[in-house]
Design an enzyme around this catalytic site. Structure first.
Site, mmCIF file in Angstrom:
data_model
loop_
_atom_site.group_PDB
_atom_site.id
_atom_site.type_symbol
_atom_site.label_atom_id
_atom_site.label_comp_id
_atom_site.label_asym_id
_atom_site.label_seq_id
_atom_site.Cartn_x
_atom_site.Cartn_y
_atom_site.Cartn_z
ATOM 1 N N THR A 187 0.831 -1.213 0.000
ATOM 2 C CA THR A 187 0.000 0.000 0.000
ATOM 3 C C THR A 187 0.861 1.257 0.000
ATOM 4 O OG1 THR A 187 -1.771 -1.168 1.163
ATOM 5 C CG2 THR A 187 -1.769 1.249 1.304
ATOM 6 N N GLU A 196 -5.956 6.578 -16.133
ATOM 7 C CA GLU A 196 -4.927 5.566 -16.422
ATOM 8 C C GLU A 196 -5.448 4.616 -17.481
ATOM 9 O OE1 GLU A 196 -4.042 3.916 -12.545
ATOM 10 O OE2 GLU A 196 -2.328 5.246 -12.340
ATOM 11 N N HIS A 225 4.231 -5.623 -14.446
ATOM 12 C CA HIS A 225 4.389 -4.229 -14.857
ATOM 13 C C HIS A 225 5.524 -4.189 -15.873
ATOM 14 C CE1 HIS A 225 5.037 0.064 -14.744
ATOM 15 N NE2 HIS A 225 3.905 0.182 -14.092
ATOM 16 N N ARG A 245 -0.500 -2.443 -21.131
ATOM 17 C CA ARG A 245 0.520 -2.924 -20.212
ATOM 18 C C ARG A 245 0.956 -4.384 -20.486
ATOM 19 N NH1 ARG A 245 -0.439 -2.346 -13.726
ATOM 20 N NH2 ARG A 245 -0.363 -0.145 -14.209
ATOM 21 N N HIS A 250 3.897 -7.753 -10.486
ATOM 22 C CA HIS A 250 3.351 -6.542 -9.864
ATOM 23 C C HIS A 250 2.119 -6.802 -9.005
ATOM 24 C CE1 HIS A 250 2.733 -2.305 -9.473
ATOM 25 N NE2 HIS A 250 1.605 -2.285 -10.153
ATOM 26 N N ARG A 253 -6.451 -7.000 -13.865
ATOM 27 C CA ARG A 253 -6.850 -5.899 -12.968
ATOM 28 C C ARG A 253 -6.817 -4.567 -13.709
ATOM 29 N NH1 ARG A 253 -3.370 -2.342 -9.116
ATOM 30 N NH2 ARG A 253 -1.907 -2.729 -10.785
HETATM 31 C C1 FAD Z 1 4.968 -0.171 -6.514
HETATM 32 C C2 FAD Z 1 3.480 -0.407 -6.490
HETATM 33 C C3 FAD Z 1 2.608 0.537 -7.010
HETATM 34 C C4 FAD Z 1 1.227 0.317 -6.968
HETATM 35 N N1 FAD Z 1 0.384 1.290 -7.404
HETATM 36 C C5 FAD Z 1 -0.955 1.129 -7.246
HETATM 37 C C6 FAD Z 1 -1.864 2.180 -7.553
HETATM 38 O O1 FAD Z 1 -1.467 3.271 -7.949
HETATM 39 N N2 FAD Z 1 -3.197 1.949 -7.350
HETATM 40 C C7 FAD Z 1 -3.686 0.769 -6.882
HETATM 41 O O2 FAD Z 1 -4.914 0.626 -6.724
HETATM 42 N N3 FAD Z 1 -2.842 -0.228 -6.585
HETATM 43 C C8 FAD Z 1 -1.498 -0.074 -6.725
HETATM 44 N N4 FAD Z 1 -0.658 -1.091 -6.395
HETATM 45 C C9 FAD Z 1 -1.225 -2.317 -5.804
HETATM 46 C C10 FAD Z 1 -1.667 -1.998 -4.370
HETATM 47 O O3 FAD Z 1 -0.708 -1.175 -3.756
HETATM 48 C C11 FAD Z 1 -1.823 -3.265 -3.537
HETATM 49 O O4 FAD Z 1 -2.562 -4.216 -4.239
HETATM 50 C C12 FAD Z 1 -2.555 -2.959 -2.237
HETATM 51 O O5 FAD Z 1 -1.903 -1.920 -1.560
HETATM 52 C C13 FAD Z 1 -2.615 -4.198 -1.368
HETATM 53 O O6 FAD Z 1 -3.091 -3.833 -0.095
HETATM 54 P P1 FAD Z 1 -3.225 -4.949 1.022
HETATM 55 O O7 FAD Z 1 -3.665 -4.263 2.262
HETATM 56 O O8 FAD Z 1 -4.010 -6.064 0.509
HETATM 57 O O9 FAD Z 1 -1.736 -5.513 1.182
HETATM 58 P P2 FAD Z 1 -0.389 -4.765 1.585
HETATM 59 O O10 FAD Z 1 -0.536 -3.309 1.492
HETATM 60 O O11 FAD Z 1 0.710 -5.401 0.844
HETATM 61 O O12 FAD Z 1 -0.243 -5.146 3.126
HETATM 62 C C14 FAD Z 1 0.039 -6.478 3.513
HETATM 63 C C15 FAD Z 1 0.441 -6.458 4.971
HETATM 64 O O13 FAD Z 1 0.496 -7.780 5.491
HETATM 65 C C16 FAD Z 1 1.681 -7.954 6.250
HETATM 66 N N5 FAD Z 1 1.970 -9.389 6.252
HETATM 67 C C17 FAD Z 1 2.262 -10.185 5.204
HETATM 68 N N6 FAD Z 1 2.413 -11.458 5.611
HETATM 69 C C18 FAD Z 1 2.183 -11.469 6.950
HETATM 70 C C19 FAD Z 1 2.192 -12.471 7.946
HETATM 71 N N7 FAD Z 1 2.471 -13.752 7.669
HETATM 72 N N8 FAD Z 1 1.918 -12.130 9.225
HETATM 73 C C20 FAD Z 1 1.652 -10.849 9.547
HETATM 74 N N9 FAD Z 1 1.649 -9.844 8.649
HETATM 75 C C21 FAD Z 1 1.911 -10.159 7.370
HETATM 76 C C22 FAD Z 1 2.682 -7.078 5.540
HETATM 77 O O14 FAD Z 1 3.788 -6.798 6.361
HETATM 78 C C23 FAD Z 1 1.805 -5.862 5.242
HETATM 79 O O15 FAD Z 1 1.696 -5.049 6.374
HETATM 80 C C24 FAD Z 1 0.726 -0.894 -6.433
HETATM 81 C C25 FAD Z 1 1.599 -1.844 -5.918
HETATM 82 C C26 FAD Z 1 2.959 -1.613 -5.934
HETATM 83 C C27 FAD Z 1 3.876 -2.644 -5.347
#
Ligand code: FAD
Length: 555
Positions: free
Chosen positions: A42, A113, A241, A287, A348, A383
């Site tokens: 995130t 986008e 990506h 992409r 990605h 996606r």
């Molecule tokens: C560089 C980049 C750019 C992006 N740009 C965009 C964008 O502009 N717009 C968009 O919509 N999406 C974007 N994405 C995708 C988006 O950021 C992610 O899909 C989204 O943030 C995922 O959120 P989440 O809460 O599911 O996981 P994350 O934000 O990845 O959080 C996962 C959490 O789980 C924790 N964790 C993992 N395993 C364990 C475990 N076993 N025990 C305890 N904790 C654990 C991690 O430490 C982390 O805190 C991008 C991704 C990247 C990498």
């Protein structure tokens, strides 16, 4: 140590934090996260979050764009509900203190986008994720009902099927009861017990040697849920990506697609352009087409990267338009105004994951999943950009409402909790074996990149399947004889996730969205316009004495 809270949350990205804030209005929350609180995909999101905010936009248009990207595999009811709840959910984020970029005092600046037919991306400069994470983290930190456990890694789910031989894992009668969690600093494995559990552990980009993802993205939630018998869906769809900076130290730095949008040209090492041979739009092709073309050229030439050239754009314009990218490239020794930037495609976004319904409920009772770890049906086979932050935000709100309901009806759960044994902490570390661990990490990631990457064939997939099964056996061996560490646990999870991606890819005998197999280059709507569902119903738990017999044949 045994810790009981009403709600257990694993992960502190947008999905975990949003859910924790909501359920904390109704009970005590344990927020478990394996790194610093802020560390997550995130916080690195650049582009923004998609929501219908402009007068000339509509829910129908956003739905249509999402369905078009998803190539027939989106669940339309889920798509509609998430998109419809988008604007109100975004306003809640703003009320929490998120500062999106404005175009005037009264209006937010909305960008567009690839794949979106209207301007609907809210952003905070090119640091959107960082700003959202900041606001959510501040709110969580000041909430007295949320206890934060950083550097605590969830190892495995504890379920009713593991206690009661009459309950089939992953069946309607199964229930999630808790989590075994490793505290990194002490090495202690704690038993967390709760009335409901949310997996919000993010994606699995680390399955591939090149990825835009942070080190936390090791597929832990997918592997844990799979081992517990939950259903997984559509693991074969992994988004690549096209352009990540290629440099040994710049391991996850993304070069935004806007660089090509502003005139950036892709070139081979000898300076030749190549994109015009792949798509009429050349460097502005979608992409997945660009990623496939780069992959093909790299495999053909044996080169380690291609180049993105903006030297023909006046230097000051590049510096002003991409200040963050310009500065970061400079810090690695590349002045993009004077020389082309070396780039590679990179894993990605994981579109598949733990199969959930619109309330984020997995196939095991009391188990929820939200964000990148889940497959809700929003993305289908591909996606749409900026829909993932939206999914994490909206789905977590729905999951929270349902979890509160289930926590109120937790019946005899305390009796079950009493039957759960503490972790059996295994044997001593063999330092020679630790060297093997790092080799295995490297091998899994290269194997996935070379054989299960952007372009697949049956031969490559079968080869990968054979090797990953051997690797899983090796990993299992030292998993049994080791004191577990975050590194070994992550390796086990990434190998299980890799295995699921391979299995999904082998089952889908067609090309659709993000899954491209040269042996079946066309989509086959008659046979494959459906989800690939994987479920492991062997009865086992990896670690404990006193629970059900372990099946040593598989992880
Ligand atoms: C560089 C980049 C750019 C992006 N740009 C965009 C964008 O502009 N717009 C968009 O919509 N999406 C974007 N994405 C995708 C988006 O950021 C992610 O899909 C989204 O943030 C995922 O959120 P989440 O809460 O599911 O996981 P994350 O934000 O990845 O959080 C996962 C959490 O789980 C924790 N964790 C993992 N395993 C364990 C475990 N076993 N025990 C305890 N904790 C654990 C991690 O430490 C982390 O805190 C991008 C991704 C990247 C990498």
């Amino acid at each position: 140590m045994r810790i009981f809270r009403d709600f257990l949350v694993a992960g502190s990205g947008i999905a975990g934090l949003t859910y924790a804030i909501k359920v904390a209005e109704h009970g005590q929350v344990a927020l478990i996260t394996k790194d610093e609180l802020e560390e997550s995909a995130t916080r690195y999101a650049q582009g923004g979050i998609a929501a219908v905010m402009a007068k000339d936009d509509s829910y129908d248009l956003h739905v249509l764009d999402t369905l078009t990207a998803g190539r027939g595999l989106c669940k339309e009811d889920v798509v509609r509900r998430i998109i419809k709840d988008g604007p109100a959910s975004v306003r809640e984020l703003i009320d929490l203190g998120t500062r999106f970029t404005r175009s005037s005092e009264k209006k937010y600046h909305l960008s567009r986008e690839g794949g979106h037919s209207k301007d609907r991306i809210l952003h905070a400069g090119d640091l959107t994720g960082w700003e959202i994470e900041r606001a959510l983290v501040e709110s969580v930190r000041s909430n007295p009902n949320i206890e934060i456990f950083t550097h605590h890694m969830a190892i495995d789910l504890i379920t009713k099927a593991q206690l009661d031989a009459t309950v089939e894992p992953g069946s309607d009668a199964d229930e999630a009861l808790g989590l075994y969690v490793l505290e990194e600093s002490s090495g202690e494995v704690k038993t967390f017990l709760g009335k409901t559990i949310l997996l919000a552990t993010g994606g699995a980009g680390k399955a591939y040697i090149y990825t835009s993802n942070p080190d936390t993205a090791t597929g832990d939630g997918v592997a844990m849920a799979y081992r517990a018998g939950a259903k997984m869906a559509n693991m074969e769809f992994f988004q690549f990506h096209p352009t990540c900076l290629f440099h040994p130290r710049a391991k996850s730095f993304l070069i935004s697609e806007t660089v090509r949008g502003e005139g950036g040209i892709l070139r081979l090492a000898n300076g030749d352009t190549f994109m015009e041979a792949y798509h009429p739009l050349g460097c502005l092709a979608p992409r997945d087409v660009v990623a496939r073309a780069i992959d093909h050229e790299m495999k053909k030439s044996g080169d380690e990267c291609v180049y993105l050239d903006v030297t023909h754009i006046e230097g000051y314009r590049s510096r002003e338009r991409f200040p963050h990218i310009y500065q970061t490239c400079l810090s690695f020794g590349f002045d993009m105004t004077k020389e082309p930037i070396p780039v590679v495609p990179a894993a990605h976004y994981m579109c598949g994951g733990v199969a959930v319904n619109i309330d984020g409920q997995a196939s095991i009772h009391r188990l929820f999943a939200s964000g990148e770890v889940c497959n809700s049906g929003l993305h289908g086979a591909n996606r749409l950009a900026s829909n993932s932050l939206l999914e994490g935000l909206v789905l977590s709100k729905h999951a929270a409402a349902k979890a509160v309901e289930q926590a109120k009806n937790s019946g005899s759960i305390e009796k079950l909790h009493q039957q759960i044994p503490d972790w059996d902490s295994g044997k001593a570390v063999d330092s020679d074996e630790l060297v093997v661990v790092s080799h295995n990490w490297d091998e899994v990631r290269r194997l996935m990149w070379n054989y299960v990457g952007i372009v697949r064939t049956n031969k490559r997939l079968y080869r990968a399947q054979r090797r990953i099964e051997q690797l899983l056996d090796e990993i299992k061996e030292y998993y049994w004889s080791f004191n577990i560490t975050r590194d070994t646990l992550e390796l086990r999870n990434i190998a299980v996730t890799a295995q699921l991606i391979i299995q999904g890819a082998l089952l889908r005998k067609e090309s659709r969205g993000l899954h491209f197999n040269l042996d079946y280059p066309e989509a086959d709507d008659k046979n494959y316009a459906k989800d690939t569902v994987l479920q492991d119903r062997t009865k086992r738990l990896i670690t404990q004495k006193g629970l059900r017999p372990v099946n040593h044949e598989q992880l």
